[in-house]
Scaffold this motif. Sequence first.
Motif, PDB file in Angstrom:
ATOM      1  N   ARG A  16       0.839  -1.209   0.000  1.00 42.21           N
ATOM      2  CA  ARG A  16       0.000   0.000   0.000  1.00 42.21           C
ATOM      3  C   ARG A  16       0.871   1.256   0.000  1.00 42.21           C
ATOM      4  O   ARG A  16       0.599   2.221  -0.719  1.00 42.21           O
ATOM      5  N   LEU A  17       1.918   1.237   0.798  1.00 44.29           N
ATOM      6  CA  LEU A  17       2.818   2.379   0.846  1.00 44.29           C
ATOM      7  C   LEU A  17       3.549   2.551  -0.491  1.00 44.29           C
ATOM      8  O   LEU A  17       3.702   3.671  -0.980  1.00 44.29           O
ATOM      9  N   LEU A  18       3.958   1.445  -1.092  1.00 49.50           N
ATOM     10  CA  LEU A  18       4.612   1.500  -2.397  1.00 49.50           C
ATOM     11  C   LEU A  18       3.679   2.091  -3.444  1.00 49.50           C
ATOM     12  O   LEU A  18       4.089   2.936  -4.247  1.00 49.50           O
ATOM     13  N   ASP A  19       2.430   1.674  -3.414  1.00 47.73           N
ATOM     14  CA  ASP A  19       1.444   2.187  -4.356  1.00 47.73           C
ATOM     15  C   ASP A  19       1.268   3.692  -4.178  1.00 47.73           C
ATOM     16  O   ASP A  19       1.181   4.450  -5.143  1.00 47.73           O
ATOM     17  N   ARG A  20       1.222   4.113  -2.943  1.00 46.26           N
ATOM     18  CA  ARG A  20       1.085   5.541  -2.648  1.00 46.26           C
ATOM     19  C   ARG A  20       2.294   6.336  -3.150  1.00 46.26           C
ATOM     20  O   ARG A  20       2.148   7.430  -3.690  1.00 46.26           O
ATOM     21  N   MET A  21       3.479   5.763  -2.985  1.00 47.63           N
ATOM     22  CA  MET A  21       4.693   6.430  -3.468  1.00 47.63           C
ATOM     23  C   MET A  21       4.643   6.637  -4.977  1.00 47.63           C
ATOM     24  O   MET A  21       4.959   7.718  -5.480  1.00 47.63           O
ATOM     25  N   VAL A  22       4.240   5.593  -5.688  1.00 48.76           N
ATOM     26  CA  VAL A  22       4.152   5.686  -7.147  1.00 48.76           C
ATOM     27  C   VAL A  22       3.108   6.723  -7.540  1.00 48.76           C
ATOM     28  O   VAL A  22       3.330   7.533  -8.438  1.00 48.76           O
ATOM     29  N   SER A  23       1.975   6.714  -6.843  1.00 48.68           N
ATOM     30  CA  SER A  23       0.922   7.697  -7.118  1.00 48.68           C
ATOM     31  C   SER A  23       1.416   9.121  -6.889  1.00 48.68           C
ATOM     32  O   SER A  23       0.978  10.050  -7.573  1.00 48.68           O
TER      33      SER A  23
END
Length: 180
Positions: A16-23
């Motif tokens: 989830r944190l990785l996804d947020r970083m990419v976003s």
Amino acid sequence: MIARYTQGGCAMEALRLLDRMVSDGFKPNTSYISSVLCASASLNNVLLGSNVHGLVIKTGVDGNIFISSALIDMYCKCGKPDEGRQVFDTTSEKNAVCWNAMVAGYSSNSRSNEAEELFKIMPGKDIISWNRLISGLVDNEDYEKIMSSGQMPDQTTFSSVLRACACFSSLEKGKNLHAW
């Protein structure tokens, strides 16, 4: 944070944190990629891991030894040792981590003969290498092979071999190991 989530058994939180970083526009680096691969392995999610492998190739970090080791480990932990072997074979400068990951990968996927063959040609074997092989042999109940390894054991080796003696119901060999 991502690495700590993954190491702490919170792979979904890491993703989830990785996804947020990419976003938020962050570009992936080797640390990011290694963490995602580790999370993929923890979740046994080969689809996510293979998507990350595609990203690795696109971004040109597929020659990075840390990424290669993480890919080998992820594929093997997800039950895809052939894909792990492809990464291993295309890694130009293999280190002990790559070799150990591949030996352990074959062992944990009930391919102890291939693990042994790879182990035989492995340069710079150390106690960690032996323990990876022995642990895989114990998991696959190849107890006779363990007893004839001839390697000087450490605590991990003793633990694995004693477990093998117990499974093999080999009191005599267990007593000899205890004396050693």
